[in-house]
Design an enzyme around this catalytic site. Structure first.
Site, PDB file in Angstrom:
ATOM      1  N   SER A   1       7.046   5.689   1.308  1.00 22.21           N
ATOM      2  CA  SER A   1       6.275   4.479   0.933  1.00 22.21           C
ATOM      3  C   SER A   1       7.574   3.504   1.423  1.00 22.21           C
ATOM      4  O   SER A   1       8.191   3.427   1.941  1.00 22.21           O
ATOM      5  CB  SER A   1       6.236   4.473  -0.561  1.00 22.21           C
ATOM      6  N   TYR A   2       6.740   2.266   1.285  1.00 22.93           N
ATOM      7  CA  TYR A   2       7.503   0.877   1.843  1.00 22.93           C
ATOM      8  C   TYR A   2       8.874   0.778   1.439  1.00 22.93           C
ATOM      9  O   TYR A   2       9.105   0.817   0.356  1.00 22.93           O
ATOM     10  CB  TYR A   2       6.626  -0.300   1.426  1.00 22.93           C
ATOM     11  N   PRO A   3       9.787   0.811   2.469  1.00 21.33           N
ATOM     12  CA  PRO A   3      11.231   1.150   1.986  1.00 21.33           C
ATOM     13  C   PRO A   3      11.748  -0.213   1.700  1.00 21.33           C
ATOM     14  O   PRO A   3      12.860  -0.246   1.205  1.00 21.33           O
ATOM     15  CB  PRO A   3      11.592   1.579   3.272  1.00 21.33           C
TER      16      PRO A   3
END
Length: 852
Positions: free
Chosen positions: A334-336
C-alpha cells in the site's frame, strides 16, 4: 459521448490504473512529449457513456524559482532574495509537460486526478489543473468538472472504490506546499549563496561544491554535531564491579549480577569484596517466576519503516523509500508515506492475510493464525492520512530484486506479526545472598513464541534460558573477583536514531525526512560509517559551531518545528497563507542580516580548520595577467587561484582538467586547459578567464572554446563547428581538438557526443559546406593506422553524407558520467529531448547568432 481525462503521478502508475479501470481492455499510444503514454478505453461515468483517457505527469509539473535576473550569483545581493519576485517554471522543461497536458485535455468535459494522496499530491493536482485550464470544455476549477480520486493501494478493490467515491482537490493543502516551497527557496538560497561565495573565496580544502543552508537540513546536521560534541567532551570514569559465578548441580556455570551494580570508589568496592571473598558456598534465598508478555508491534508507518531499513536491513532511508515507492507502483504494498499506525475498522485484515497463506516463506505461520483466529491489531495512532503500510499481494524471491525483496519481506512479516499473538514467557529471578551482599540471576522460559515465529529477529536468544536453581538450595561458589571498567561515551547517531529525533522535534515530514538526511551526506557534512552511523566531517562541525556562535536558533529544531506548525494550520484552513509567509520571511531576513554582519565569528572557526587558498593546491598553468603560475585546487569545487593577483577562477566539475599543449588564449594570454570525462564522456578546451568572464554576448558563463565565437582562434566554435545538434533545439556539434586520437564531436548545449575517426592523426574542419548543411572535414591518418578505403592517409568529405566515412562515424549518443541537473531552486536547465536521427539542419541559417 462524454470525454474524461485522468492524470496519475507516474507513467507506470497510469498504466496500472488504466488496466484496472478498463479491466485490461485499453489501447495505448505514446504521448507527444515522448515521456508519458496515453491509455484509452470506453466506459461509464456518472451514468453516461464516456471515453476515458488516462495519462500521467512525472512528479511536479512546476517548480518555484526567482525570475531570471536574480539567478546571477555575482550581481545579486543575497538579501534581495527575501523580497524579490518569484515565478513558477516548468520543473523539467525537456518533458514539456504543461503543453502535453493541455493538448490531451482538448475537448474533455471532466478531469479526474489520481495523484498521490498527500500534500505534495494535492499541490500537483492544482499544477495539472492550471495546465489544462484553457483546453478543457468546462471550468476546470468547478466541482462539477474536476474530481479527486483518493486511494491507498494499487488493487482492483481500492482503485474501483476510489473511482466510485470521487472527492475534490484540497486547495488548503496545496497552498501549504506552495508556502513551504517559497520559504525553502528564499531562506535556503539567501544563506547558501552568501556562505558559498564567502568561504570558497577564502579556503581551498573545504571539499564541498556548495556550502548550503536549509531550514530542515541544518537542524538535522545539528543533531549529528551535538552527539559529536558529547563524544568529544566525554570524560571516562573508572568503576568496579564484583563478579560472582556459582555452579549448579547440573554442572552449569551461572553468572550472578551484583545488586549494587557498580561502585565508583575502588576502596569501597574492595571492602565489599573482602566481606564475601572467603565464602565457599551460598544459599538461594528465593526463586520468583512471573509470566510476562512481549507485545506484538503496532501497524507499520513510514518513520518506523525507515528506521528498520537503516538499522536492520542496511539501507539508507532515502534509498529505502525509493524501493518502497517502486513496490507500491507495482502493486505489492500500500501507499508507503503515512503517519498512521492504526487500521480503519472496516479494513479487510483477513482478506490480506489470506493472500499470504501460500507463501513458502511464512505460509505455515499465516495458516496457524487463520486457524486459531486473527488478533485485532493494537490501537495505534490515526493521523487521518493513509492506512498503515500493508502487503497487497503475494510476492516470491524470484519476482523481486534482492533489495526490493528484503523490504517486502520485512513489511509482510511486520503485518503478519501485528495480527499474531503476543510472545509470552516466564521470567524467573534467582536471588542469592553472600554474607549480606545480594546477587541475582535472571532467565526466561518461552511459553508461547507468538508473533516472534514470523518476526524471527525478535525471538529469544539461547542464553536467556533460566538457570536450574531451587529456593534454599546450597550452591558452591566457583569464582569471586573485582573487575575494573570505564564509563563509555555515546556512539555517533545511527540513521534510525536521527529519524527518531527528527520525528520527535517536528523536523520535516515522513516524505522529506529521508531527503534531508541524504542532503547532509551529499553535501559532505557527514559520512556514513559502519552500522550506518553518521559521523560529522570537519566542515559540518565548523558550520554548526559557527551558527551556534552567531545565532543558535539557526541550527536549533525549534524554529523549523514552529514553521511546520504554521504550515499545517494553512493545510487545515486555520491560518492565512500570505500572513504566515510574510511573518516567516521577515523573521529569517532579520536573522540573515545579523548573520552577515557577524560572519567573522564563523570565519574564525574556519580559519583554524581549513587552509587559505594561497596555501592550497599545486602549480598548474600561467595567469594571463601576471604570468605567474596559478594553483590548481582539486577539492570540491575545483578552482584555479592566482596568489599574485589574489583571484580565483571556477573550473568545470566532475572531470579531469589538464594543460592543453601550453597554448594561450588570443584574447587574454591565459594558458588553455582541456576538461574531459573520459573517452565516452564530454570534453572541451577552455580558457580559465573566458570560462568565468565570457568575452562575447552570445557566450554563456561556464562554457569553453567550443562556444566562443572568436573569428580566428583555431579552437573556437567558428573554426570547429560542424553542424547543428541532431538531438536538441539550439546546440552545435563541435570538434574537440583535445580529444584525439579518440576524436569526438560534442554538443554545446546537451550531452550528445559523436565519436568518429578513431586513431586519426589530425582532423580539420573545412570552410566548404555540404548540401546537408554540415561543414566538411579533412581527415589524416598515419600510413600504418589508416582506416580509410584503400589505406589512403587523407580524405575530405561530410561526416554524415560521405559514404567512405560511414563505418568510421558512430551514431550520436549521450555522454556517460554526466550528472543530469535537477530543478532545485536554481535556474531551470533547458535541454532538448532526444529524437530519431534526422538530416542535419542548415548550419549557417540556424546558427548565425553563434558566428562573428
Amino acid at each position: 459521448m462524454k470525454s474524461v481525462l485522468m492524470v496519475a503521478e507516474k507513467p507506470s502508475l497510469a498504466a496500472s490504473l488504466a488496466s484496472i479501470l478498463s479491466n485490461g481492455s485499453n489501447s495505448t499510444r505514446k504521448g507527444s512529449n515522448g515521456v508519458c503514454s496515453v491509455h484509452e478505453w470506453n466506459g461509464t461515468f456518472q451514468g453516461t457513456s464516456a471515453r476515458f483517457k488516462m495519462t500521467s505527469v512525472c512528479g511536479h509539473v512546476m517548480g518555484v524559482d526567482f525570475i531570471s535576473k536574480y539567478n546571477n550569483w555575482d550581481r545579486v545581493d543575497p538579501v534581495e532574495l527575501f523580497s524579490c519576485p518569484i515565478e513558477k517554471k516548468e520543473a523539467t522543461p525537456k518533458f514539456k509537460m504543461p503543453a502535453f497536458l493541455s493538448n490531451e485535455a482538448k475537448g474533455c468535459e471532466n478531469l479526474i486526478l489520481w495523484l498521490d494522496c498527500d500534500k505534495e499530491g494535492e499541490n500537483i493536482c492544482f499544477e495539472v489543473m492550471n495546465s489544462v485550464a484553457r483546453s478543457m470544455a468546462g471550468d476546470v476549477y468547478s466541482r462539477k468538472v474536476t474530481y479527486r480520486a483518493r486511494f491507498s493501494a494499487i488493487t482492483d478493490r481500492d482503485i474501483k472504490a476510489a473511482f466510485n467515491n470521487l472527492a475534490h482537490p484540497n486547495e488548503n493543502e496545496a497552498r501549504s506546499v506552495d508556502a513551504r516551497q517559497e520559504l525553502d527557496l528564499r531562506i535556503g538560497c539567501a544563506f547558501t549563496r552568501f556562505q558559498t561565495k564567502f568561504f570558497q573565496g577564502r579556503y581551498g580544502d573545504l571539499d564541498s561544491s556548495l556550502i548550503s543552508y536549509g531550514p530542515c537540513q541544518t537542524p538535522t546536521l545539528g543533531f549529528c554535531v551535538q552527539r559529536h560534541d558529547q563524544i568529544q567532551t566525554f570524560k571516562p570514569e573508572p568503576y568496579w564491579v564484583i563478579k560472582a559465578v556459582v555452579k549448579t548441580k547440573d554442572g552449569d556455570d551461572v553468572n550472578l549480577e551484583w545488586k549494587r551494580v557498580r561502585c565508583f570508589d575502588k576502596e569501597v568496592a574492595n571492602m565489599f569484596l573482602q566481606q564475601i571473598k572467603d565464602q565457599k558456598e551460598t544459599r538461594v534465598i528465593s526463586v520468583v517466576s512471573k509470566e510476562k508478555a512481549k507485545s506484538r508491534p503496532v501497524a507499520l508507518n513510514t518513520v518506523e519503516l525507515m528506521r528498520v531499513a537503516s538499522s536492520g536491513l542496511g539501507m539508507g532511508p532515502h534509498h529505502a523509500m525509493q524501493i518502497a515507492e517502486k513496490l507500491y507502483t507495482q502493486g505489492y504494498i500500500s501507499y508507503p508515506r503515512t503517519e498512521t499506525t492504526r487500521y480503519p475498522e472496516n479494513f479487510d485484515l483477513v482478506g490480506v492475510l489470506h493472500q499470504q497463506q501460500n507463501s513458502p516463506e511464512w505460509g505455515d505461520e499465516v495458516k496457524e493464525i487463520l486457524s486459531k483466529g486473527v488478533n485485532r491489531p493494537k490501537q495505534g495512532h490515526d493521523a487521518g492520512d493513509h492506512p498503515p503500510i500493508t502487503p497487497m499481494k503475494l510476492a516470491s524471491r524470484n519476482e523481486l530484486d534482492t533489495e526490493s525483496w528484503k523490504l517486502y519481506d520485512y513489511i509482510t512479516r511486520h503485518f503478519i506479526g501485528t495480527l499474531a499473538r503476543d510472545c509470552k514467557y516466564l521470567s524467573t529471578t534467582v536471588t542469592v545472598m553472600i554474607n549480606e551482599e545480594t546477587f541475582t540471576a535472571t532467565g526466561k522460559t518461552l511459553l508461547d513464541p507468538g508473533y516472534t515465529t514470523v518476526m524471527t529477529w525478535q525471538a529469544f536468544d539461547k542464553n536467556e534460558i533460566v538457570p536450574n536453581l531451587k529456593e534454599n538450595e546450597l550452591v558452591p561458589i566457583k569464582d569471586m573477583r573485582l573487575t575494573e571498567h570505564q564509563t563509555c561515551p555515546p556512539d555517533y547517531l545511527t540513521e534510525a536514531e536521527l529519524i527518531t529525533l527528527m520525528e520527535t522535534h517536528g523536523i520535516g515530514t515522513d516524505a522529506s525526512i529521508p531527503v534531508h538526511i541524504n542532503n547532509i551526506c551529499q553535501r559532505n557534512y557527514v559520512t556514513v560509517t559502519s552500522g550506518r552511523r553518521l559521523k560529522p566531517t570537519t566542515l559540518g562541525i565548523v558550520l554548526v559551531h559557527g551558527y551556534q556562535k552567531i545565532d543558535a536558533e539557526l541550527v536549533l529544531p525549534t524554529m523549523r518545528s514552529a514553521v511546520e506548525e504554521q504550515l499545517n494550520l494553512i493545510a487545515l484552513g486555520k491560518a492565512n497563507f500570505h500572513a504566515v509567509l510574510k511573518h516567516t520571511v521577515d523573521i529569517f531576513k532579520l536573522k540573515f542580516q545579523y548573520f552577515v554582519k557577524n560572519i567573522d565569528g564563523m570565519d574564525q572557526l574556519f580559519e583554524v580548520s581549513f587552509s587559505p587558498l594561497s596555501a592550497s593546491g599545486k602549480a598548474h598553468s600561467r595567469c594571463g595577467k601576471c604570468r605567474r603560475y596559478m594553483k590548481y585546487i582539486q577539492a570540491k569545487p575545483p578552482r584555479l587561484h592566482c596568489p599574485q593577483c589574489d583571484e580565483t577562477y571556477s573550473l568545470p566539475q566532475n572531470g579531469t582538467v589538464k594543460l592543453f599543449k601550453e597554448l594561450k588564449c588570443p584574447l587574454d594570454d591565459f594558458e588553455l586547459l582541456s576538461w574531459t570525462m573520459g573517452n565516452k564522456g564530454k570534453s572541451f578546451v577552455f580558457c580559465p578567464y573566458c570560462y568565468n568572464h565570457p568575452p562575447f554576448k552570445d557566450m554563456r558563463k561556464g562554457n569553453g572554446c567550443n562556444s566562443c565565437s572568436h573569428p580566428t582562434c583555431p579552437y573556437s566554435l567558428n573554426t570547429n563547428g560542424v553542424c547543428s545538434c541532431v538531438e536538441c533545439e539550439s546546440g552545435v556539434l563541435v570538434l574537440d581538438p583535445s580529444s584525439g586520437p579518440k576524436w569526438k564531436l560534442g554538443c554545446t548545449r546537451c550531452d550528445t557526443i559523436v565519436c568518429l575517426f578513431d586513431d586519426a592523426q589530425k582532423i580539420t574542419v573545412l570552410s566548404e559546406v555540404c548540401d546537408c548543411g554540415a561543414q566538411s572535414v579533412n581527415v589524416e591518418y598515419k600510413p600504418e593506422k589508416s582506416k580509410l578505403p584503400n589505406s589512403v592517409t587523407e580524405m575530405k568529405g561530410c561526416v554524415f553524407c560521405t559514404t567512405e566515412f560511414g563505418k568510421l562515424v558512430d551514431k550520436p549518443k549521450t555522454a556517460v558520467n554526466v550528472r543530469p541537473r535537477q530543478f532545485r531552486g536554481g535556474k531551470a536547465p533547458n535541454r532538448g529531448r532526444g529524437r530519431s536521427r534526422a538530416k542535419p539542419k542548415d548550419k549557417m541559417a540556424q546558427l548565425a547568432a553563434y558566428f562573428v
